[in-house]
Scaffold this active site. Structure first.
Site, PDB file in Angstrom:
ATOM      1  N   LYS A 177       0.896  -1.170   0.000  1.00 27.63           N
ATOM      2  CA  LYS A 177       0.000   0.000   0.000  1.00 27.63           C
ATOM      3  C   LYS A 177       0.927   1.210   0.000  1.00 27.63           C
ATOM      4  O   LYS A 177       1.479   1.590   1.037  1.00 27.63           O
ATOM      5  CB  LYS A 177      -0.875  -0.030   1.257  1.00 27.63           C
ATOM      6  CG  LYS A 177      -2.185   0.711   1.162  1.00 27.63           C
ATOM      7  CD  LYS A 177      -2.080   2.198   0.916  1.00 27.63           C
ATOM      8  CE  LYS A 177      -1.730   2.979   2.172  1.00 27.63           C
ATOM      9  NZ  LYS A 177      -1.430   4.408   1.847  1.00 27.63           N
ATOM     10  N   GLY A 230       7.240   5.349   7.895  1.00 27.86           N
ATOM     11  CA  GLY A 230       6.367   6.516   7.968  1.00 27.86           C
ATOM     12  C   GLY A 230       6.523   7.203   9.308  1.00 27.86           C
ATOM     13  O   GLY A 230       7.570   7.097   9.957  1.00 27.86           O
ATOM     14  N   SER A 231       5.471   7.882   9.728  1.00 23.43           N
ATOM     15  CA  SER A 231       5.541   8.683  10.950  1.00 23.43           C
ATOM     16  C   SER A 231       5.472   7.801  12.198  1.00 23.43           C
ATOM     17  O   SER A 231       4.980   6.676  12.151  1.00 23.43           O
ATOM     18  CB  SER A 231       4.374   9.671  10.967  1.00 23.43           C
ATOM     19  OG  SER A 231       3.160   8.944  10.994  1.00 23.43           O
ATOM     20  N   ASN A 232       5.922   8.365  13.314  1.00 27.56           N
ATOM     21  CA  ASN A 232       5.870   7.608  14.576  1.00 27.56           C
ATOM     22  C   ASN A 232       4.443   7.342  15.016  1.00 27.56           C
ATOM     23  O   ASN A 232       4.151   6.285  15.577  1.00 27.56           O
ATOM     24  CB  ASN A 232       6.599   8.383  15.672  1.00 27.56           C
ATOM     25  CG  ASN A 232       8.083   8.293  15.479  1.00 27.56           C
ATOM     26  OD1 ASN A 232       8.588   8.702  14.456  1.00 27.56           O
ATOM     27  ND2 ASN A 232       8.779   7.714  16.432  1.00 27.56           N
ATOM     28  N   VAL A 234       1.728   6.801  13.198  1.00 28.03           N
ATOM     29  CA  VAL A 234       1.137   5.661  12.490  1.00 28.03           C
ATOM     30  C   VAL A 234       1.928   4.385  12.805  1.00 28.03           C
ATOM     31  O   VAL A 234       1.342   3.312  12.990  1.00 28.03           O
ATOM     32  CB  VAL A 234       1.058   5.922  10.972  1.00 28.03           C
ATOM     33  CG1 VAL A 234       0.495   4.707  10.247  1.00 28.03           C
ATOM     34  CG2 VAL A 234       0.200   7.147  10.681  1.00 28.03           C
ATOM     35  N   GLY A 235       3.248   4.519  12.914  1.00 27.87           N
ATOM     36  CA  GLY A 235       4.073   3.349  13.226  1.00 27.87           C
ATOM     37  C   GLY A 235       3.658   2.700  14.544  1.00 27.87           C
ATOM     38  O   GLY A 235       3.597   1.472  14.664  1.00 27.87           O
ATOM     39  N   CYS A 286      13.811  11.559   5.936  1.00 26.62           N
ATOM     40  CA  CYS A 286      13.865  11.100   7.330  1.00 26.62           C
ATOM     41  C   CYS A 286      15.250  11.357   7.908  1.00 26.62           C
ATOM     42  O   CYS A 286      15.414  11.472   9.109  1.00 26.62           O
ATOM     43  CB  CYS A 286      13.512   9.625   7.403  1.00 26.62           C
ATOM     44  SG  CYS A 286      14.429   8.645   6.231  1.00 26.62           S
ATOM     45  N   GLN A 333       1.061  19.434   4.820  1.00 24.48           N
ATOM     46  CA  GLN A 333       2.474  19.537   5.188  1.00 24.48           C
ATOM     47  C   GLN A 333       2.906  21.011   5.204  1.00 24.48           C
ATOM     48  O   GLN A 333       3.686  21.429   6.065  1.00 24.48           O
ATOM     49  CB  GLN A 333       3.302  18.712   4.191  1.00 24.48           C
ATOM     50  CG  GLN A 333       4.747  18.486   4.568  1.00 24.48           C
ATOM     51  CD  GLN A 333       4.938  17.746   5.880  1.00 24.48           C
ATOM     52  OE1 GLN A 333       4.022  17.093   6.380  1.00 24.48           O
ATOM     53  NE2 GLN A 333       6.115  17.886   6.461  1.00 24.48           N
TER      54      GLN A 333
HETATM   55  P1  NAD Z   1       2.595   8.622   7.442  1.00 27.14           P
HETATM   56  O1  NAD Z   1       2.867   7.895   8.704  1.00 27.14           O
HETATM   57  O2  NAD Z   1       1.554   9.667   7.444  1.00 27.14           O
HETATM   58  O3  NAD Z   1       2.179   7.586   6.295  1.00 27.14           O
HETATM   59  C1  NAD Z   1       2.969   6.478   5.989  1.00 27.14           C
HETATM   60  C2  NAD Z   1       2.098   5.400   5.379  1.00 27.14           C
HETATM   61  O4  NAD Z   1       1.218   4.920   6.389  1.00 27.14           O
HETATM   62  C3  NAD Z   1       1.220   5.884   4.230  1.00 27.14           C
HETATM   63  O5  NAD Z   1       1.175   4.896   3.229  1.00 27.14           O
HETATM   64  C4  NAD Z   1      -0.137   6.039   4.897  1.00 27.14           C
HETATM   65  O6  NAD Z   1      -1.219   5.923   4.024  1.00 27.14           O
HETATM   66  C5  NAD Z   1      -0.106   4.889   5.878  1.00 27.14           C
HETATM   67  N1  NAD Z   1      -1.071   4.988   6.982  1.00 27.14           N
HETATM   68  C6  NAD Z   1      -1.587   6.109   7.540  1.00 27.14           C
HETATM   69  N2  NAD Z   1      -2.478   5.771   8.503  1.00 27.14           N
HETATM   70  C7  NAD Z   1      -2.520   4.426   8.555  1.00 27.14           C
HETATM   71  C8  NAD Z   1      -3.252   3.477   9.343  1.00 27.14           C
HETATM   72  N3  NAD Z   1      -4.144   3.858  10.251  1.00 27.14           N
HETATM   73  N4  NAD Z   1      -3.027   2.170   9.136  1.00 27.14           N
HETATM   74  C9  NAD Z   1      -2.142   1.748   8.207  1.00 27.14           C
HETATM   75  N5  NAD Z   1      -1.436   2.597   7.420  1.00 27.14           N
HETATM   76  C10 NAD Z   1      -1.616   3.913   7.598  1.00 27.14           C
HETATM   77  O7  NAD Z   1       4.009   9.200   6.946  1.00 27.14           O
HETATM   78  P2  NAD Z   1       4.318  10.047   5.636  1.00 27.14           P
HETATM   79  O8  NAD Z   1       3.810  11.435   5.849  1.00 27.14           O
HETATM   80  O9  NAD Z   1       3.904   9.317   4.435  1.00 27.14           O
HETATM   81  O10 NAD Z   1       5.933  10.052   5.659  1.00 27.14           O
HETATM   82  C11 NAD Z   1       6.673  10.918   6.452  1.00 27.14           C
HETATM   83  C12 NAD Z   1       7.232  10.206   7.677  1.00 27.14           C
HETATM   84  O11 NAD Z   1       7.961   9.059   7.269  1.00 27.14           O
HETATM   85  C13 NAD Z   1       8.220  11.046   8.442  1.00 27.14           C
HETATM   86  O12 NAD Z   1       7.981  10.900   9.818  1.00 27.14           O
HETATM   87  C14 NAD Z   1       9.567  10.458   8.074  1.00 27.14           C
HETATM   88  O13 NAD Z   1      10.595  10.671   9.015  1.00 27.14           O
HETATM   89  C15 NAD Z   1       9.222   9.024   7.928  1.00 27.14           C
HETATM   90  N6  NAD Z   1      10.224   8.332   7.111  1.00 27.14           N
HETATM   91  C16 NAD Z   1      11.098   7.489   7.741  1.00 27.14           C
HETATM   92  C17 NAD Z   1      12.071   6.829   7.007  1.00 27.14           C
HETATM   93  C18 NAD Z   1      13.022   5.880   7.683  1.00 27.14           C
HETATM   94  O14 NAD Z   1      13.587   5.043   6.997  1.00 27.14           O
HETATM   95  N7  NAD Z   1      13.240   5.973   8.981  1.00 27.14           N
HETATM   96  C19 NAD Z   1      12.160   7.026   5.630  1.00 27.14           C
HETATM   97  C20 NAD Z   1      11.258   7.908   5.024  1.00 27.14           C
HETATM   98  C21 NAD Z   1      10.285   8.538   5.781  1.00 27.14           C
END
Ligand code: NAD
Length: 496
Positions: A177, A230-232, A234-235, A286, A333
């Site tokens: 996804k 992704g973000s902390n 959502v993670g 990131c 953003q």
């Molecule tokens: P995000 O967390 O908003 O989204 C990431 C993904 O999660 C997207 O595909 C989104 O649709 C999905 N998502 C959102 N809600 C969800 C849910 N409830 N259940 C399942 N999936 C869901 O992050 P973003 O805005 O896309 O990316 C930016 C973030 O990613 C920043 O915090 C950045 O630091 C981080 N990032 C980290 C790395 C790394 O390797 N450490 C690399 C790139 C980006």
């Protein structure tokens, strides 16, 4: 070059619309008049279909010899090389980074396809001598099943490749996804794999929003492994939901990356590195440098130099060759970054340059913000602690290396960190004591290569590493095998 394409979900080798018939649009963040693509707004039923296809394909894909699986990746690498220009263009148009940076994203995927492809002929296990006679023992990697992948928009081709290619060479199948702001690059990567010979169902793409399309994938009982970047916020949710079913969950999350400058550093080198790392990808990496921690004696000069460089950056549509910095990815953003700039001012930091949305002419059609530098930032300010994910640099002054180290480490994150110094003792101390998964000496916080482990400590991750020799770990299970050819019962720890 401005066509609008309609993308269907890719399930079992077929392009299919979402079961609800709902779609969503993606517009170029540099120019909202440019409709880049229309995507399926998928839900649980679409995820179910994709997982079922991946589960069925797993029964045969896992038995394809790993070198043959690797061959497909190696062929895909060649296709990516041939299409780099077109795919860079697609990537810039969907998420905004300048073309030269978009090319880097494709090159990472090429490198990963070569690296993971060649792993098909290694995938080493271990053999060890037994403590008993006439007994042989070894360990080997085995695939796990259907891997659920959820990716962000900022490195839409590179991150998809870091996850997908190691998973495939191990013999797993995939449902991905992609980030809703940049899904095309995932289609481009998968197109190369399919043309290179990947069988139907081995990789499936379901597009859509996080809660409606991502969460059903996270919660699906037939998906034993989740790989999330992704973000902390959502993670954490992905981790919690995965834990309920005892899934293996790999998380790559945010950063607040420090770059330390000691007073013996080569300031010309620092200047170039900081501008690249703080404002490249509009600060939306990131690993972006968001804190510049400078020894007091050189702080004034360093700040002057960085401010001058930031003011001179050419901000514009990434499709134009002259642009050095593109837009932010979307309106939310933009609001978030402007909010942090206001916060910095109210916290008492000194705004030295930037600080506003760019407007007038073409800027009015996109989400452009000025490269922004704050001085007089203290380590307790929120702009020095929270991930902004925009072109905002906070300069913090310190007395000596010990204070620099304490400030650098005093945040919740630990992805990348850097130090500029000519003192070898300081460099080695930094290497050992910086709390980060990636450390650079005399280079900025960005620039990871795919053949070393990638990931962070503390709030950035949960102990896994993508890429490098560690890339197979999340996507494989170890199996230990004992072969007793003595013809007798030999009891380990008892008969010896
Ligand atoms: P995000 O967390 O908003 O989204 C990431 C993904 O999660 C997207 O595909 C989104 O649709 C999905 N998502 C959102 N809600 C969800 C849910 N409830 N259940 C399942 N999936 C869901 O992050 P973003 O805005 O896309 O990316 C930016 C973030 O990613 C920043 O915090 C950045 O630091 C981080 N990032 C980290 C790395 C790394 O390797 N450490 C690399 C790139 C980006």
């Amino acid at each position: 070059m401005t066509e609008t394409r309609v993308f269907h979900n890719f399930i079992n080798g077929e392009f299919v619309p979402s079961s609800s018939g709902q779609t969503f649009e993606r517009r170029n963040p540099a120019d909202q008049r440019d409709l880049v693509g229309v995507f399926q707004d998928s839900g649980a039923a679409d995820v179910d279909a994709a997982v079922a296809a991946a589960k069925a394909a797993y029964t045969t894909w896992r038995k394809v010899p790993a070198p043959q699986r690797g061959e497909i990746l190696l062929k895909a690498a060649e296709l990516l090389v041939a299409r780099k220009e077109q795919y860079s263009h697609d990537l810039t148009r969907e998420m905004g980074k300048p073309l030269f940076e978009a090319g880097g994203d494709i090159v990472e995927a090429i490198g990963m396809a070569q690296f993971a492809g060649s792993e098909g002929r290694r995938m080493h296990g271990v053999t060890t001598p037994s403590e008993l006679p006439n007994k042989f023992q070894m360990s080997m990697r085995q695939p796990i099943g259907v891997i659920g992948m959820i990716t962000p928009w900022n490195f839409p081709m590179a991150i998809a490749s870091w996850k997908m290619l190691p998973a495939l060479v191990c013999g797993n199948t995939v449902v991905i996804k992609p980030g809703e702001d940049a899904s095309i690059s995932t289609y481009n990567l998968v197109a190369c794999l399919v043309e290179a010979g990947l069988p139907p169902g081995v990789v499936n793409i379901v597009t859509g929003y996080g809660p409606s399309a991502g969460q059903p994938l996270v919660e699906h009982p037939d998906v034993p492994v989740l790989s999330f970047t992704g973000s902390n916020e959502v993670g954490r949710l992905v981790y919690e939901l995965g834990a309920r079913q005892i899934k293996r969950v790999s998380l790559e999350m945010g950063g607040k990356n420090p770059l330390i400058v000691m007073d013996d550093a080569d300031l010309d080198l620092v200047e170039q590195g900081v501008v690249w790392a703080a404002f490249g990808t509009t600060g939306q990496r990131c690993t972006a440098t968001s804190r510049l921690i400078v020894q007091r004696g050189i702080a004034a000069e360093m700040s002057e130099r960085i401010v001058a460089r930031a003011k001179a950056l050419r901000v514009g549509n990434g499709l134009q060759a002259t642009s050095e910095m593109g837009p932010l990815v979307n309106g939310a953003q933009l609001e978030r970054v402007l909010g942090y700039i206001e916060l910095g001012k109210s916290e008492g930091a000194t705004l030295r340059c930037g600080g506003a949305r760019l407007s007038g002419g073409d800027y009015d059609h996109g989400f452009f913000v000025q490269p922004t530098v704050f001085t007089g930032v203290t380590p307790t300010m929120r702009i020095a602690r929270e991930e902004i994910f925009g072109p905002v640099l906070s300069i913090i002054e310190v007395d000596d290396f010990d204070e620099a180290l304490a400030v650098a480490n005093d945040v919740a994150y630990g992805l990348s960190a850097s130090i500029y110094t000519r003192d070898i003792n300081t460099a080695y101390r930094a290497m050992h004591e910086l709390e980060a998964g990636i450390v650079y000496i005399n280079a900025p916080t960005i620039g990871a290569e795919i053949h070393l482990p990638f990931g962070g400590v503390k709030g950035t991750g949960n102990g896994h590493r993508e890429a490098g020799p560690t890339m197979l770990d999340v996507f494989s299970e170890w199996k230990s095998v004992y072969v007793d050819y003595s013809g007798a019962l030999q009891r380990a720890q008892i008969d010896n």
